[in-house]
Scaffold this active site. Structure first.
Site, PDB file in Angstrom:
ATOM      1  N   ASN A  32      38.914  28.670  45.474  1.00  9.75           N
ATOM      2  CA  ASN A  32      38.944  27.671  44.399  1.00  9.75           C
ATOM      3  C   ASN A  32      40.239  27.734  43.603  1.00  9.75           C
ATOM      4  O   ASN A  32      40.360  27.079  42.567  1.00  9.75           O
ATOM      5  CB  ASN A  32      37.733  27.842  43.476  1.00  9.75           C
ATOM      6  CG  ASN A  32      37.680  29.225  42.832  1.00  9.75           C
ATOM      7  OD1 ASN A  32      38.587  30.038  43.019  1.00  9.75           O
ATOM      8  ND2 ASN A  32      36.620  29.497  42.103  1.00  9.75           N
ATOM      9  N   VAL A  48      41.308  30.255  41.945  1.00 11.05           N
ATOM     10  CA  VAL A  48      41.159  31.193  40.823  1.00 11.05           C
ATOM     11  C   VAL A  48      40.913  32.590  41.377  1.00 11.05           C
ATOM     12  O   VAL A  48      40.094  32.770  42.288  1.00 11.05           O
ATOM     13  CB  VAL A  48      39.993  30.782  39.902  1.00 11.05           C
ATOM     14  CG1 VAL A  48      39.818  31.794  38.772  1.00 11.05           C
ATOM     15  CG2 VAL A  48      40.225  29.388  39.342  1.00 11.05           C
ATOM     16  N   GLU A 105      41.082  34.328  47.757  1.00  9.68           N
ATOM     17  CA  GLU A 105      41.898  33.128  47.956  1.00  9.68           C
ATOM     18  C   GLU A 105      42.850  33.250  49.142  1.00  9.68           C
ATOM     19  O   GLU A 105      43.713  32.399  49.329  1.00  9.68           O
ATOM     20  CB  GLU A 105      42.726  32.846  46.692  1.00  9.68           C
ATOM     21  CG  GLU A 105      41.917  32.738  45.415  1.00  9.68           C
ATOM     22  CD  GLU A 105      40.903  31.612  45.464  1.00  9.68           C
ATOM     23  OE1 GLU A 105      41.252  30.511  45.938  1.00  9.68           O
ATOM     24  OE2 GLU A 105      39.738  31.833  45.039  1.00  9.68           O
ATOM     25  N   ASP A 156      54.355  23.799  48.182  1.00  5.58           N
ATOM     26  CA  ASP A 156      53.810  23.543  46.848  1.00  5.58           C
ATOM     27  C   ASP A 156      54.852  22.994  45.884  1.00  5.58           C
ATOM     28  O   ASP A 156      54.501  22.500  44.808  1.00  5.58           O
ATOM     29  CB  ASP A 156      53.210  24.824  46.260  1.00  5.58           C
ATOM     30  CG  ASP A 156      54.225  25.966  46.203  1.00  5.58           C
ATOM     31  OD1 ASP A 156      54.822  26.265  47.248  1.00  5.58           O
ATOM     32  OD2 ASP A 156      54.426  26.544  45.121  1.00  5.58           O
ATOM     33  N   GLU A 157      56.131  23.052  46.267  1.00  4.57           N
ATOM     34  CA  GLU A 157      57.188  22.576  45.380  1.00  4.57           C
ATOM     35  C   GLU A 157      57.769  21.232  45.820  1.00  4.57           C
ATOM     36  O   GLU A 157      58.742  20.760  45.227  1.00  4.57           O
ATOM     37  CB  GLU A 157      58.305  23.614  45.279  1.00  4.57           C
ATOM     38  CG  GLU A 157      57.885  24.894  44.581  1.00  4.57           C
ATOM     39  CD  GLU A 157      57.322  24.646  43.189  1.00  4.57           C
ATOM     40  OE1 GLU A 157      57.976  23.925  42.403  1.00  4.57           O
ATOM     41  OE2 GLU A 157      56.216  25.136  42.899  1.00  4.57           O
ATOM     42  N   HIS A 169      67.076  42.341  76.763  1.00  6.98           N
ATOM     43  CA  HIS A 169      67.421  42.307  78.184  1.00  6.98           C
ATOM     44  C   HIS A 169      68.746  41.597  78.438  1.00  6.98           C
ATOM     45  O   HIS A 169      69.233  41.572  79.564  1.00  6.98           O
ATOM     46  CB  HIS A 169      66.286  41.651  78.993  1.00  6.98           C
ATOM     47  CG  HIS A 169      66.222  40.159  78.891  1.00  6.98           C
ATOM     48  ND1 HIS A 169      65.349  39.516  78.053  1.00  6.98           N
ATOM     49  CD2 HIS A 169      66.904  39.178  79.528  1.00  6.98           C
ATOM     50  CE1 HIS A 169      65.490  38.207  78.183  1.00  6.98           C
ATOM     51  NE2 HIS A 169      66.441  37.968  79.077  1.00  6.98           N
ATOM     52  N   ASP A 179      61.517  43.191  73.169  1.00  4.22           N
ATOM     53  CA  ASP A 179      62.723  42.607  73.773  1.00  4.22           C
ATOM     54  C   ASP A 179      63.594  41.991  72.681  1.00  4.22           C
ATOM     55  O   ASP A 179      63.677  40.774  72.540  1.00  4.22           O
ATOM     56  CB  ASP A 179      62.295  41.554  74.806  1.00  4.22           C
ATOM     57  CG  ASP A 179      63.465  41.029  75.619  1.00  4.22           C
ATOM     58  OD1 ASP A 179      64.533  41.671  75.598  1.00  4.22           O
ATOM     59  OD2 ASP A 179      63.308  39.979  76.261  1.00  4.22           O
ATOM     60  N   SER A 200      68.022  32.910  77.860  1.00  2.00           N
ATOM     61  CA  SER A 200      67.510  34.169  77.330  1.00  2.00           C
ATOM     62  C   SER A 200      68.235  34.556  76.052  1.00  2.00           C
ATOM     63  O   SER A 200      69.444  34.401  75.925  1.00  2.00           O
ATOM     64  CB  SER A 200      67.680  35.279  78.354  1.00  2.00           C
ATOM     65  OG  SER A 200      66.695  35.191  79.334  1.00  2.00           O
TER      66      SER A 200
END
Length: 674
Positions: free
Chosen positions: A315, A317, A326, A362-363, A472, A519, A616
């Site tokens: 929630n 909180v 959370e 969130d920004e 490798h 690797d 690679s």
């Protein structure tokens, strides 16, 4: 959107988990046998199930000291003994909110920096937020006063001391700190024996705490203070001001507080300016556990042992007191914001200038469809902006800004070729299967690993003097290698291309060339003559960021691979190519018994997008919501390039963050969670 594909070189990768055992690698890694380098005409390594020894003994690796974790896994709050709570151990029914069970079993808390950011007075080590040494905190313009009247140069420094002592230190911001001037919280008994919370700021009278923002996060802060019950709050209780008896002459003003739940005292929370009390005003009441809760928990068992009802999870909180309620959420209620890493943050944390979600979503500014916007009658058109008497968030914003100096993951757009500058389509060579040619300076962190004048591998430039590639791809013979930056055509230089000698090659100390576990390798570049730099200033070269958490990107996220690998016809690409691929969950389904910690699959299960020979060590790059690019993987191995149900296997770079940081140095790779 058209599916794009590049056939990239894939050898074998596997990665030993540094998250579980953050051992520091030896300074001089043991000499390893030369890794098998596939001739250009050979396809990806074939299945290892028939070639792998049954009980092969690995060479003894010298034991090295590990990074010590704090004795208390939650150093930001006092040790709690919630009593003997026996969890029911029954899996929670998936109601579309809490879960999945695999996440819950990891016991994440607010100190799990694989999920969330550490506060500025802590830093992320091996997936856990640990207390900083106070002098590591940057200076700030505002001075900080402590409860004993001392003065510090930032809240970060004061809280770094609190973090270690587990006792509240911070009091308030002020240019002058005097003994006796402090933010003080007391509990006063009402007529019906309720503990009414009073707060006093320097040079002011005591005031009540308003009930406007009062929730379990704030209640837990009060109930964990010295002298109060140690087991947290039962409820975030409120009572009507008119029910307080008038004989005590209660204050006629109150101050709202907004807490995250991580604070050691209300002084560390955001405190609003005083407001007049009316008959309808509710005031905060402390309702703390007098004795630890005992018995079976029929709801959600917090990591710290507290028991919650399932309806109080996810929630936004911190009901648990350690935020474990959370941390594993499929969705969020109570208007909370859902991060991609399945963490719920409160609504007031969205677009507050502090990055809370790992990807920064969130920004982001949200542009809503006007047709879908409906007015909330509770908020009203003329909602007043809350004024704050004390807002530590501003200090945290400033500290984050001063710490997050590392420039990575953002290409130099002033030097990127624009689409209109491409050569006409009839002059371009035919695309590889599903793949697309890059523009000359499009992928600015892509490098080519040249060994004895031949290029068989790629890599990712991390900034400074460091390149990341697959183990490798290299041998412990630096003089045999050179790193080519800003290379577009494999056999032709362009004006921004440079060839840099190699000073050192660090192959992961537990790399297994037969199974491709671990690797991963670091290539250290030679310094320029009479300089502390390794490359000349180059507008076409930028560093890619190193991910610190395996939670930053999730299955089904779209990322980009790039390289000069061969196509299905075995022809090498003369020009750098790129393609979008998808992170694939449960890699073990496609390569049973061959997937180890630190490996991740990506591609297209229909076989249209893949990496193959010649790619690679090249980067698998993912971009977060804020537009920052991270080297999420390195091309390692796989079977049957571009065949259905045979995705490419990549070294999962975040799995090796501590190993990378130990070898390169902290500032070289850490942008966040410092």
């Amino acid at each position: 959107m058209k599916v794009l594909s590049v056939i990239f070189f894939t050898c074998v990768l596997q990665i030993n988990s540094l998250e579980k055992s953050p051992s520091k690698p030896p300074t001089n890694p043991p000499q390893l046998p030369n890794p098998p380098v596939n001739p250009p005409w050979v396809s990806r390594p074939v299945s290892h199930t028939t070639h792998m020894p049954q009980t092969e003994q690995k060479p003894q690796t010298p034991k090295v000291p590990s990074i010590a974790k704090p004795a208390n896994p939650n150093p930001d709050q006092p040790e709690q003994n919630p009593g003997k709570i026996e969890p029911t151990n029954k899996p929670h029914v998936n109601d579309g909110v809490l879960g999945p069970q695999q996440c819950l079993e990891q016991k994440y808390t607010r100190l799990s920096c694989a999920k969330v950011f550490c506060p500025p007075w802590m830093r992320c080590i091996s997936g856990v937020c640990v207390c900083k040494v106070p002098y590591k905190c940057p200076r700030q313009e505002s001075r900080v006063c402590t409860l004993d009247g001392l003065s510090y140069y930032s809240m970060c420094q004061a809280n770094a001391i609190s973090c270690r002592s587990k006792e509240p230190v911070f009091s308030h911001f002020s240019a002058t700190c005097k003994v006796g001037d402090k933010v003080e919280v007391t509990l006063v008994k009402s007529e019906d024996s309720k503990d009414v919370i009073m707060i006093q700021t320097p040079a002011s009278e005591k005031r009540l705490v308003c009930g406007k923002y009062w929730d379990m996060a704030a209640a837990n802060v009060v109930c964990q203070n010295p002298g109060n019950a140690p087991s947290g709050a039962k409820l975030a209780s409120k009572m009507s001001y008119r029910l307080l008896e008038k004989a005590k002459k209660w204050p006629n003003e109150c101050m709202s507080v907004r807490c995250t739940g991580s604070e050691l005292s209300l002084a560390e929370c955001s405190i609003a300016t005083p407001e007049p009390i009316t008959e309808k005003t509710e005031v905060a009441v402390a309702n703390c556990y007098k004795e630890p809760h005992q018995g079976k928990c029929e709801g959600f068992t917090c990591v710290n042992g507290r028991c919650l009802k399932y309806k109080n999870t996810c929630n936004g909180v911190d009901d648990c007191g350690d935020n474990s309620d959370e941390m594993c959420c499929l969705s969020c209620g109570n208007s909370a914001f859902h991060c991609k890493s399945h963490v719920c943050i409160p609504e007031h944390a969205v677009r507050d200038g502090i990055r809370d979600c790992l990807g920064g979503e969130d920004e982001l500014e949200v542009t809503e469809d006007p047709k879908k916007v409906t007015e909330d009658p509770k908020k009203g058109k003329n909602k007043t902006i809350q004024q704050w008497y004390s807002d530590p968030k501003e200090e945290i914003r400033n500290i984050r800004t001063s710490l997050e100096k590392l420039e990575c993951g953002i290409p130099n757009m002033d030097y990127v070729y624009r689409p209109e500058e491409k050569v006409p389509s009839h002059q371009r060579s035919k695309r590889l299967v599903g793949g697309e040619e890059a523009l000359p300076t499009q992928i600015q962190w892509q490098v080519a690993i040249q060994e004895d004048k031949e290029i068989h591998c790629g890599g990712a430039y991390l900034g400074g003097c460091w390149v990341l590639t697959a183990a490798h791809c290299v041998r412990p013979k630096p003089k045999s290698f050179r790193i080519k930056i800003s290379l577009w055509e494999k056999h032709n230089r362009q004006s921004t291309t440079d060839s840099i000698p190699v000073k050192n090659i660090i192959i992961h100390h537990e790399y297994n060339p037969q199974t491709y576990e671990n690797d991963i390798a670091l290539v250290q570049l030679e310094l320029l003559n009479l300089s502390d730099q390794c490359i000349q200033e180059n507008p076409a070269v930028r560093a890619v960021c190193v991910p610190w958490s395996t939670q930053q990107f999730q299955p089904n996220d779209t990322c980009t691979i790039s390289g000069w690998g061969r196509n299905k016809d075995g022809k090498s690409a003369p020009i750098l190519k790129w393609a979008n691929v998808t992170i694939i969950a449960d890699c073990k389904t496609y390569y049973k018994g061959r997937i180890h910690p630190g490996m991740e699959c990506a591609g297209d299960l229909e076989g249209k997008v893949d990496s193959c020979q010649g790619d690679s060590g090249g980067p698998l790059v993912c971009k977060d919501a804020s537009g920052v690019s991270y080297v999420w993987g390195l091309v390692s191995w796989g079977d049957k390039c571009g065949e259905p149900d045979h995705p490419g296997v990549y070294t999962k770079v975040a799995h090796y963050f501590d190993w990378i940081r130990f070898n390169t140095g902290w500032p070289a790779v850490t942008k966040y969670n410092q």
